[in-house]
Design a protein around this motif. Structure first.
Motif, PDB file in Angstrom:
ATOM      1  N   ASP A 284       0.857  -1.186   0.000  1.00 47.02           N
ATOM      2  CA  ASP A 284       0.000   0.000   0.000  1.00 47.02           C
ATOM      3  C   ASP A 284       0.895   1.239   0.000  1.00 47.02           C
ATOM      4  OD1 ASP A 284      -1.786   2.040   0.431  1.00 47.02           O
ATOM      5  OD2 ASP A 284      -2.765   1.127   2.163  1.00 47.02           O
ATOM      6  N   LEU A 285       0.900   1.993  -1.095  1.00 47.84           N
ATOM      7  CA  LEU A 285       1.811   3.131  -1.214  1.00 47.84           C
ATOM      8  C   LEU A 285       1.422   4.297  -0.302  1.00 47.84           C
ATOM      9  CD1 LEU A 285       2.567   3.221  -5.041  1.00 47.84           C
ATOM     10  CD2 LEU A 285       3.868   2.178  -3.186  1.00 47.84           C
ATOM     11  N   LEU A 286       0.231   4.246   0.316  1.00 47.83           N
ATOM     12  CA  LEU A 286      -0.126   5.284   1.286  1.00 47.83           C
ATOM     13  C   LEU A 286       0.431   4.975   2.670  1.00 47.83           C
ATOM     14  CD1 LEU A 286      -1.902   6.107  -1.078  1.00 47.83           C
ATOM     15  CD2 LEU A 286      -3.701   6.692   0.557  1.00 47.83           C
ATOM     16  N   ARG A 287       0.947   3.753   2.839  1.00 47.96           N
ATOM     17  CA  ARG A 287       1.712   3.368   4.030  1.00 47.96           C
ATOM     18  C   ARG A 287       2.621   2.200   3.628  1.00 47.96           C
ATOM     19  NH1 ARG A 287      -2.786   0.358   7.922  1.00 47.96           N
ATOM     20  NH2 ARG A 287      -4.002  -0.612   6.270  1.00 47.96           N
ATOM     21  N   PRO A 288       3.654   2.494   2.860  1.00 44.56           N
ATOM     22  CA  PRO A 288       4.430   1.448   2.174  1.00 44.56           C
ATOM     23  C   PRO A 288       5.201   0.506   3.087  1.00 44.56           C
ATOM     24  CG  PRO A 288       5.465   3.602   1.938  1.00 44.56           C
ATOM     25  CD  PRO A 288       4.111   3.846   2.524  1.00 44.56           C
ATOM     26  N   ALA A 289       5.392   0.886   4.350  1.00 38.17           N
ATOM     27  CA  ALA A 289       6.129   0.016   5.266  1.00 38.17           C
ATOM     28  C   ALA A 289       5.215  -0.732   6.222  1.00 38.17           C
ATOM     29  CB  ALA A 289       7.153   0.829   6.055  1.00 38.17           C
ATOM     30  N   VAL A 290       3.921  -0.658   6.010  1.00 37.93           N
ATOM     31  CA  VAL A 290       2.948  -1.303   6.905  1.00 37.93           C
ATOM     32  C   VAL A 290       2.114  -2.293   6.093  1.00 37.93           C
ATOM     33  CG1 VAL A 290       1.045  -0.962   8.517  1.00 37.93           C
ATOM     34  CG2 VAL A 290       2.816   0.789   8.307  1.00 37.93           C
ATOM     35  N   PRO A 291       2.386  -3.606   6.275  1.00 41.30           N
ATOM     36  CA  PRO A 291       3.544  -4.178   6.975  1.00 41.30           C
ATOM     37  C   PRO A 291       4.766  -4.196   6.068  1.00 41.30           C
ATOM     38  CG  PRO A 291       2.160  -5.934   6.165  1.00 41.30           C
ATOM     39  CD  PRO A 291       1.468  -4.643   5.794  1.00 41.30           C
ATOM     40  N   ALA A 292       5.902  -4.503   6.655  1.00 40.13           N
ATOM     41  CA  ALA A 292       7.147  -4.450   5.887  1.00 40.13           C
ATOM     42  C   ALA A 292       7.160  -5.444   4.737  1.00 40.13           C
ATOM     43  CB  ALA A 292       8.336  -4.719   6.827  1.00 40.13           C
ATOM     44  N   CYS A 293       6.457  -6.574   4.911  1.00 39.99           N
ATOM     45  CA  CYS A 293       6.456  -7.611   3.876  1.00 39.99           C
ATOM     46  C   CYS A 293       5.288  -7.493   2.918  1.00 39.99           C
ATOM     47  CB  CYS A 293       6.442  -8.989   4.528  1.00 39.99           C
ATOM     48  SG  CYS A 293       4.998  -9.291   5.565  1.00 39.99           S
ATOM     49  N   GLY A 294       4.432  -6.479   3.094  1.00 36.57           N
ATOM     50  CA  GLY A 294       3.298  -6.302   2.219  1.00 36.57           C
ATOM     51  C   GLY A 294       2.194  -7.326   2.470  1.00 36.57           C
ATOM     52  N   TYR A 295       1.292  -7.459   1.496  1.00 35.03           N
ATOM     53  CA  TYR A 295       0.127  -8.335   1.626  1.00 35.03           C
ATOM     54  C   TYR A 295       0.149  -9.399   0.530  1.00 35.03           C
ATOM     55  CZ  TYR A 295      -1.445  -4.433   4.493  1.00 35.03           C
ATOM     56  OH  TYR A 295      -1.533  -3.449   5.447  1.00 35.03           O
ATOM     57  N   GLU A 296      -0.524 -10.520   0.825  1.00 33.61           N
ATOM     58  CA  GLU A 296      -0.567 -11.605  -0.139  1.00 33.61           C
ATOM     59  C   GLU A 296      -1.423 -11.259  -1.349  1.00 33.61           C
ATOM     60  OE1 GLU A 296      -1.882 -15.144   1.753  1.00 33.61           O
ATOM     61  OE2 GLU A 296      -0.033 -15.404   2.940  1.00 33.61           O
ATOM     62  N   SER A 297      -2.431 -10.414  -1.155  1.00 36.27           N
ATOM     63  CA  SER A 297      -3.372 -10.129  -2.241  1.00 36.27           C
ATOM     64  C   SER A 297      -3.900  -8.710  -2.113  1.00 36.27           C
ATOM     65  CB  SER A 297      -4.549 -11.112  -2.202  1.00 36.27           C
ATOM     66  OG  SER A 297      -5.294 -10.922  -1.004  1.00 36.27           O
ATOM     67  N   ARG A 298      -4.520  -8.250  -3.174  1.00 29.87           N
ATOM     68  CA  ARG A 298      -5.184  -6.940  -3.127  1.00 29.87           C
ATOM     69  C   ARG A 298      -6.306  -6.953  -2.102  1.00 29.87           C
ATOM     70  NH1 ARG A 298      -4.416  -3.245  -7.132  1.00 29.87           N
ATOM     71  NH2 ARG A 298      -6.496  -2.401  -6.706  1.00 29.87           N
ATOM     72  N   GLU A 299      -7.018  -8.060  -2.027  1.00 28.31           N
ATOM     73  CA  GLU A 299      -8.119  -8.141  -1.075  1.00 28.31           C
ATOM     74  C   GLU A 299      -7.603  -8.066   0.364  1.00 28.31           C
ATOM     75  OE1 GLU A 299     -11.842  -7.973   0.226  1.00 28.31           O
ATOM     76  OE2 GLU A 299     -11.179  -7.889  -1.872  1.00 28.31           O
ATOM     77  N   GLY A 300      -6.467  -8.674   0.600  1.00 25.26           N
ATOM     78  CA  GLY A 300      -5.868  -8.585   1.934  1.00 25.26           C
ATOM     79  C   GLY A 300      -5.496  -7.161   2.282  1.00 25.26           C
ATOM     80  N   ALA A 301      -4.963  -6.429   1.311  1.00 24.10           N
ATOM     81  CA  ALA A 301      -4.611  -5.028   1.545  1.00 24.10           C
ATOM     82  C   ALA A 301      -5.858  -4.192   1.795  1.00 24.10           C
ATOM     83  CB  ALA A 301      -3.846  -4.482   0.341  1.00 24.10           C
ATOM     84  N   ARG A 302      -6.930  -4.480   1.049  1.00 26.35           N
ATOM     85  CA  ARG A 302      -8.177  -3.733   1.214  1.00 26.35           C
ATOM     86  C   ARG A 302      -8.780  -3.988   2.601  1.00 26.35           C
ATOM     87  NH1 ARG A 302     -11.225  -1.416  -2.470  1.00 26.35           N
ATOM     88  NH2 ARG A 302     -10.148  -2.552  -4.152  1.00 26.35           N
ATOM     89  N   GLU A 303      -8.777  -5.237   3.034  1.00 30.26           N
ATOM     90  CA  GLU A 303      -9.319  -5.564   4.349  1.00 30.26           C
ATOM     91  C   GLU A 303      -8.507  -4.901   5.452  1.00 30.26           C
ATOM     92  OE1 GLU A 303     -11.046  -9.991   3.110  1.00 30.26           O
ATOM     93  OE2 GLU A 303      -9.323  -9.776   4.473  1.00 30.26           O
ATOM     94  N   ALA A 304      -7.187  -4.872   5.293  1.00 31.38           N
ATOM     95  CA  ALA A 304      -6.334  -4.219   6.288  1.00 31.38           C
ATOM     96  C   ALA A 304      -6.613  -2.726   6.344  1.00 31.38           C
ATOM     97  CB  ALA A 304      -4.857  -4.467   5.954  1.00 31.38           C
ATOM     98  N   LEU A 305      -6.841  -2.104   5.187  1.00 33.37           N
ATOM     99  CA  LEU A 305      -7.173  -0.686   5.154  1.00 33.37           C
ATOM    100  C   LEU A 305      -8.475  -0.418   5.899  1.00 33.37           C
ATOM    101  CD1 LEU A 305      -6.764   2.218   4.168  1.00 33.37           C
ATOM    102  CD2 LEU A 305      -7.879   1.559   2.017  1.00 33.37           C
ATOM    103  N   GLU A 306      -9.486  -1.251   5.681  1.00 34.17           N
ATOM    104  CA  GLU A 306     -10.771  -1.066   6.349  1.00 34.17           C
ATOM    105  C   GLU A 306     -10.631  -1.216   7.862  1.00 34.17           C
ATOM    106  OE1 GLU A 306     -13.552   0.076   5.252  1.00 34.17           O
ATOM    107  OE2 GLU A 306     -12.771   0.251   3.212  1.00 34.17           O
ATOM    108  N   ARG A 307      -9.796  -2.157   8.294  1.00 31.07           N
ATOM    109  CA  ARG A 307      -9.579  -2.325   9.740  1.00 31.07           C
ATOM    110  C   ARG A 307      -8.949  -1.072  10.339  1.00 31.07           C
ATOM    111  NH1 ARG A 307      -8.081  -7.652   8.224  1.00 31.07           N
ATOM    112  NH2 ARG A 307      -5.867  -7.081   8.253  1.00 31.07           N
ATOM    113  N   THR A 308      -8.001  -0.512   9.632  1.00 35.73           N
ATOM    114  CA  THR A 308      -7.348   0.700  10.135  1.00 35.73           C
ATOM    115  C   THR A 308      -8.306   1.874  10.151  1.00 35.73           C
ATOM    116  OG1 THR A 308      -5.148  -0.010   9.418  1.00 35.73           O
ATOM    117  CG2 THR A 308      -5.486   2.356   9.716  1.00 35.73           C
ATOM    118  N   LEU A 309      -9.119   2.018   9.129  1.00 32.93           N
ATOM    119  CA  LEU A 309     -10.089   3.121   9.109  1.00 32.93           C
ATOM    120  C   LEU A 309     -11.107   2.964  10.236  1.00 32.93           C
ATOM    121  CD1 LEU A 309     -10.679   3.564   5.263  1.00 32.93           C
ATOM    122  CD2 LEU A 309      -9.076   4.770   6.771  1.00 32.93           C
ATOM    123  N   ASP A 310     -11.530   1.727  10.505  1.00 32.33           N
ATOM    124  CA  ASP A 310     -12.440   1.484  11.641  1.00 32.33           C
ATOM    125  C   ASP A 310     -11.757   1.877  12.952  1.00 32.33           C
ATOM    126  OD1 ASP A 310     -13.958  -1.589  10.322  1.00 32.33           O
ATOM    127  OD2 ASP A 310     -14.490   0.543  10.070  1.00 32.33           O
TER     128      ASP A 310
END
Length: 587
Positions: A127-153
Motif C-alpha cells: 500500500d503506497l499510502l503506508r508502504p512500510a505497513v507491513p514491511a512484507c506487504g500483503y498476499e493479495s489486493r483483497e488482503g490489503a483492502r481488508e487491512a485498510l478497512e480495519r485501520t479506518l475502523d
C-alpha cells in the motif's frame, strides 16, 4: 516609571530565560499547558518519526495511550515490529504532513472514498499510502483492502473515545497523485516506481498547511466535539529535499512554516495547544548537543530532555498502586467521572447572572462545582451574590490558570470559565466595602479534596514510603498549589474577607470508613490558609457537630450515580449556606 516589560516573568528575558540556564539546561516555564493532561486522559498520537518517542514515553509512564489496532497475541515479536503495531495510535505509518493527516481522516469519516494505491513486487502487494505497513506487504489486493478497512475502523473508534490528539508535524514537502491523493513519500523511494506523468512534487506553503491542519481538526471534531489537540513540530531535519534548495535552507523553511502554523492554530482555535519539542532540540541554545553525529537523529538524552519538559508542564505525578493507599482505584475513577460529567451539568445551572456588580452585593463565590451548589443554595435562600463555579475541580487541581496583574488570574479550562470570570471580576473592583460592609469571598480554591488527597497519597507512596509529617505536607501543599495560593493572597491584599470552605465529608459513601487523610488534609491546609490571612470553615467539623443525616446525601447518589458521593444534597448545601449566613451576618 513603568513600561510593558516591567512586570514580565523571568522567562520573557533572554538572560534569565536562557543564558543563566546554561547550554541545553532545563528551561523554566517554556510550556504552560492550556488544558489539563493526566493519566486519565485518553491520548492519541500520530505524525512524523519523532511522535514515536511521545507514545513510548506515555506508555512507560502509565498514561492512557490509545492503541486503536493492537496486535493479536498470536503474532511474534518480529511480526509485531514489521507490522508497526504499537508505534502510533493508528497503523498508518508515519504521517509527515498535515495534508496526509487530513486525507486519513477523510477516508475514515466518509468525507472521501478510501484510495487503495498498490504496488506489486515479487508477488506481494504494498500500500503506497503506508508502504512500510507491513514491511512484507500483503498476499493479495483483497488482503490489503481488508487491512485498510480495519485501520479506518480503528481511526473512527479512536477519535470517538479520545480526549486528546497529539500530532507531530514533520514536513512541508509532499508528493501528490494526479487524482489528488497524497503519499507519505515519493513512490519509487521505498516501494513502487516513480512516474513523473502521474506524481507531482508540492512544497506546501503556509496557507496550504494551515488549511489542511485546521480541516483535520474540524473533521476529527465532527465525531468528537470535545477532542483537544496538542501540536508539536519534529526537530528531525529533512533527509533530502526535492525543492532545489540546499537541504539546510529547505529544512529551515519547512520547520518554520510548520511552527508558524502550529502557533497560529494554537492562538486561534479553542482546545488546541503547542508543545515546543522542536525548539528544545534544535534551537541554538542547545548547541546541537541533542543530535547524533549525523546531526539529524535525536539522541536518547535529547528525547529525555524534551519529555522532562513535557512532564514538568503537565505536572506529572507518579500514581503507582500500593498498600495503604486511602484512595482506591474505583473511587479514583468515580472522582474522575464526577469531574468530567456531573460538574459540567452543575456548571450550566449554578450561575447567578446580573449579580456581579460591586454595588449589588457583598458576597462572591469562587471555586468549583461545590461553589456552584452553594450558589444554588444562596439563590434558594434569596441571598444576592456574585460568582459560583468558575472551573471544574479537575481544572483547579491541574492548575489550569495563569496569574495576571490586572485580572488577578485567567482561567485556562475553557471559554466558559473565562467568560464567568469576566462576569465575576467587577465584584473585585473596587474591593473594601459593599452594601453590608466588608466584602466577603467564599472559595474552595486548593481544596478539591477528592483529587488532592489522591495525589498526596500517591506522592507519599512513591517518594516517602507512606510516611507523612507536617513539614512534608506543607512542602507538598505549597508546591501543588503555588499559583493558587498566590491568587488567594492577592485577593486578601485587595481588602476582602476570604473564607475557605472545605468539601463535604461524604467519603464514607464511597466505602472509606476512616477517611484519615482527608481530615489531615483539611486540618493542615487550614493552617496554610490562616497564614495567608484567610478564615477557614471546616464543613466536616460543622456536620460532625450537628450529626450527619441521610438527607445530606446527594440525590444523584441515591438514584444510583455512584461517582456523586463527593457532593452533598441540596439539603446539605442549604444547611451550609444557612450557617454561613448566620456566622458571617450576611443579612
Amino acid at each position: 516609571m513603568t513600561n510593558p516589560y516591567t512586570s514580565l516573568p523571568q522567562s520573557s528575558f533572554w538572560k534569565t530565560g536562557i543564558t543563566e540556564h546554561g547550554s541545553g539546561g532545563a528551561l523554566k516555564d517554556i510550556w504552560q499547558p492550556r488544558f489539563a493532561i493526566s493519566r486519565d486522559t485518553r491520548i492519541l498520537t500520530a505524525g512524523s518519526c519523532f511522535a514515536q518517542h511521545i507514545s513510548r514515553w506515555l506508555t512507560a509512564n502509565g498514561y492512557d495511550w490509545a492503541d486503536t489496532e493492537p496486535a493479536s497475541e498470536e503474532l511474534t515479536d518480529n511480526e509485531r515490529r514489521d507490522g508497526q503495531y504499537g508505534v502510533f495510535s493508528f497503523r498508518t505509518g508515519n504521517i509527515y504532513t498535515a495534508a496526509l493527516l487530513r486525507q486519513w481522516l477523510e477516508f475514515a469519516l466518509g468525507a472521501r472514498p478510501p484510495v487503495l494505491d498498490l504496488a506489486e513486487e515479487d508477488g506481494r502487494h504494498f500500500d503506497l499510502l503506508r508502504p512500510a505497513v507491513p514491511a512484507c506487504g500483503y498476499e493479495s489486493r483483497e488482503g490489503a483492502r481488508e487491512a485498510l478497512e480495519r485501520t479506518l475502523d480503528a481511526i473512527r473508534k479512536g477519535l470517538k473515545e479520545a480526549d486528546l490528539f497529539i500530532f507531530t508535524l514533520g514536513l512541508t514537502e509532499s508528493w501528490i497523485h494526479r487524482d489528488g491523493h497524497v503519499y507519505p513519500m515519493c513512490p519509487g523511494t521505498l516501494r513502487g516506481t516513480f512516474d513523473p506523468g502521474t506524481v507531482r512534487f508540492v512544497n506546501q506553503a503556509y496557507e496550504d498547511v494551515r488549511r489542511d491542519m485546521a480541516d483535520a481538526i474540524g473533521l476529527a471534531r465532527t465525531v468528537n466535539p470535545d477532542l483537544k489537540f496538542l501540536l508539536t513540530v519534529s526537530p528531525v531535519p529533512l533527509t533530502a529535499t526535492a525543492s532545489g534548495d540546499h537541504v539546510l535552507s529547505a529544512t529551515i523553511y519547512s520547520k518554520s512554516v510548520l511552527r508558524a502554523v502550529a502557533g497560529d492554530l494554537c492562538r486561534e482555535l479553542s482546545g488546541v495547544d503547542y508543545f515546543p519539542s522542536y525548539e528544545l532540540i534544535s534551537a541554538f541554545p542547545a548547541r546541537g548537543r541533542f543530535y547524533e553525529a549525523n546531526l539529524r537523529s535525536v539522541t536518547a538524552e535529547g528525547v529525555a530532555h524534551v519529555m522532562s519538559h513535557f512532564s514538568e508542564g503537565i505536572g506529572a505525578i507518579a500514581r503507582s498502586p500500593g498498600n495503604g493507599d486511602p484512595l482506591r482505584p474505583a473511587a479514583a475513577q468515580s472522582a474522575k467521572a464526577a469531574d468530567e460529567i456531573l460538574c459540567d451539568e452543575v456548571g450550566l445551572e449554578s450561575w447567578a447572572p446580573g449579580a456581579t456588580d460591586a454595588a449589588d452585593t457583598s458576597v462572591c463565590l469562587i471555586g468549583d462545582s461545590h461553589m456552584g451548589h452553594l450558589s444554588l443554595a444562596f439563590q434558594r435562600l434569596g441571598l444576592p451574590h456574585a460568582g459560583g463555579m468558575i472551573m471544574n475541580g479537575k481544572a483547579w487541581t491541574s492548575n489550569e490558570l495563569a496569574l495576571d496583574d490586572e485580572e488577578l488570574w485567567v482561567p485556562l479550562e475553557n471559554a466558559l470559565a473565562r467568560r464567568r470570570w469576566q462576569e465575576t471580576l467587577p465584584f473585585l473592583q473596587p474591593a473594601a466595602k459593599g452594601p453590608a460592609g466588608q466584602k466577603i469571598i467564599f472559595t474552595n480554591i486548593g481544596q478539591q479534596t477528592h483529587r488532592s488527597v489522591a495525589f498526596l497519597s500517591a506522592w507519599l507512596q512513591t517518594e516517602h514510603n507512606n510516611k507523612l509529617t507536617n513539614p512534608l505536607f506543607f512542602q507538598y501543599f505549597g508546591k501543588e498549589n503555588h499559583d493558587k495560593l498566590i491568587l488567594i493572597k492577592r485577593i486578601v491584599n485587595r481588602g476582602f474577607r476570604v473564607v475557605v470552605i472545605s468539601d463535604p465529608p461524604t467519603q464514607h459513601l464511597a466505602g472509606y470508613h476512616d477517611p484519615q487523610l482527608w481530615r489531615i488534609y483539611e486540618n493542615l491546609s487550614e493552617r496554610a490558609y490562616v497564614e495567608l490571612g484567610c478564615e477557614f470553615f471546616n464543613a466536616r467539623n460543622y456536620i460532625d457537630a450537628i450529626g450527619f443525616q441521610d438527607r445530606f446525601i446527594s440525590e444523584k447518589f441515591k438514584q444510583g450515580v455512584e461517582y456523586d458521593w463527593l457532593h452533598g444534597s441540596a439539603a446539605y448545601y442549604d444547611e451550609i449556606a444557612e450557617e454561613l449566613i448566620r456566622r458571617y451576618a450576611l443579612r
